[in-house]
Design a protein around this motif. Structure first.
Motif, PDB file in Angstrom:
ATOM      1  N   UNK A  34       0.838  -1.210   0.000  1.00  0.00           N
ATOM      2  CA  UNK A  34       0.000   0.000   0.000  1.00  0.00           C
ATOM      3  C   UNK A  34       0.867   1.252   0.000  1.00  0.00           C
ATOM      4  N   UNK A  35       1.903   1.257   0.836  1.00  0.00           N
ATOM      5  CA  UNK A  35       2.794   2.418   0.887  1.00  0.00           C
ATOM      6  C   UNK A  35       3.501   2.632  -0.441  1.00  0.00           C
ATOM      7  N   UNK A  36       3.929   1.558  -1.082  1.00  0.00           N
ATOM      8  CA  UNK A  36       4.590   1.678  -2.380  1.00  0.00           C
ATOM      9  C   UNK A  36       3.654   2.249  -3.436  1.00  0.00           C
ATOM     10  N   UNK A  37       2.416   1.761  -3.482  1.00  0.00           N
ATOM     11  CA  UNK A  37       1.452   2.270  -4.461  1.00  0.00           C
ATOM     12  C   UNK A  37       1.130   3.743  -4.226  1.00  0.00           C
ATOM     13  N   UNK A  38       0.935   4.103  -2.965  1.00  0.00           N
ATOM     14  CA  UNK A  38       0.647   5.507  -2.659  1.00  0.00           C
ATOM     15  C   UNK A  38       1.840   6.394  -2.981  1.00  0.00           C
ATOM     16  N   UNK A  39       3.043   5.931  -2.694  1.00  0.00           N
ATOM     17  CA  UNK A  39       4.239   6.697  -3.023  1.00  0.00           C
ATOM     18  C   UNK A  39       4.400   6.888  -4.514  1.00  0.00           C
ATOM     19  N   UNK A  40       4.156   5.829  -5.285  1.00  0.00           N
ATOM     20  CA  UNK A  40       4.259   5.907  -6.743  1.00  0.00           C
ATOM     21  C   UNK A  40       3.253   6.911  -7.305  1.00  0.00           C
ATOM     22  N   UNK A  41       2.014   6.844  -6.799  1.00  0.00           N
ATOM     23  CA  UNK A  41       0.979   7.770  -7.269  1.00  0.00           C
ATOM     24  C   UNK A  41       1.359   9.211  -6.943  1.00  0.00           C
TER      25      UNK A  41
END
Length: 151
Positions: free
Chosen positions: A48-55
């Motif tokens: 979740x943190x990776x996806x939010x960071x990428x976005x």
């Protein structure tokens, strides 16, 4: 609102829309935290943190590109900054003229808008007790359910 000095500080409609979902998410998250093993929780939180960071990074990069483009148009005298290319200018006299023209064209809209704003101010003048009771009921229900489940 910075232009409106009177009125409530709390937007009760927003609180009523968000707070029950926030409480439900916290309760659901506590159940999931107790049921799943630590490795699964760690992996899911990392994903979740990776996806939010990428976005966030892609949105920031897009905003950077848009701002860079506007700055390059301004320094090059592009159509939006009035260098004689026929586009709108941001000189004070030109902006004032555009605003006065738009008020003439939308005179009835201005009157309708002021009536709508007056209605909103009338509604917000008093305390919305129904909304406060609904939020309090939601909070009390969650507290009672938490006590009944033993935690």
């Amino acid at each position: 609102h910075p232009l409106r000095k009177v009125g409530p500080i709390i937007d009760w409609d927003l609180v009523l829309a968000m707070e029950p979902l926030t409480i439900a998410g916290a309760v659901l998250g506590s159940f999931v935290n107790k049921m799943l093993p630590p490795l699964v929780l760690t992996i899911s939180l990392a994903v979740i943190l990776s996806l939010m960071g990428w976005k966030t990074l892609t949105k920031g990069h897009g905003m950077w590109n848009a701002e860079t483009e506007k700055i390059s148009q301004k320094t090059a005298g592009g159509p939006y900054f009035g260098s004689g290319t026929g586009g709108p200018t941001n000189e004070p006299a030109t902006v004032a003229k555009r605003l006065s023209d738009s008020n003439v064209e939308m005179g009835s809209l201005t009157v309708a808008t002021s009536v709508a704003l007056k209605d909103i101010l009338e509604r917000e003048h008093s305390t919305p007790w129904r909304k406060i009771v609904a939020i309090s009921f939601c909070f009390t229900g969650i507290v009672v359910l938490t006590i009944l489940k033993g935690g």
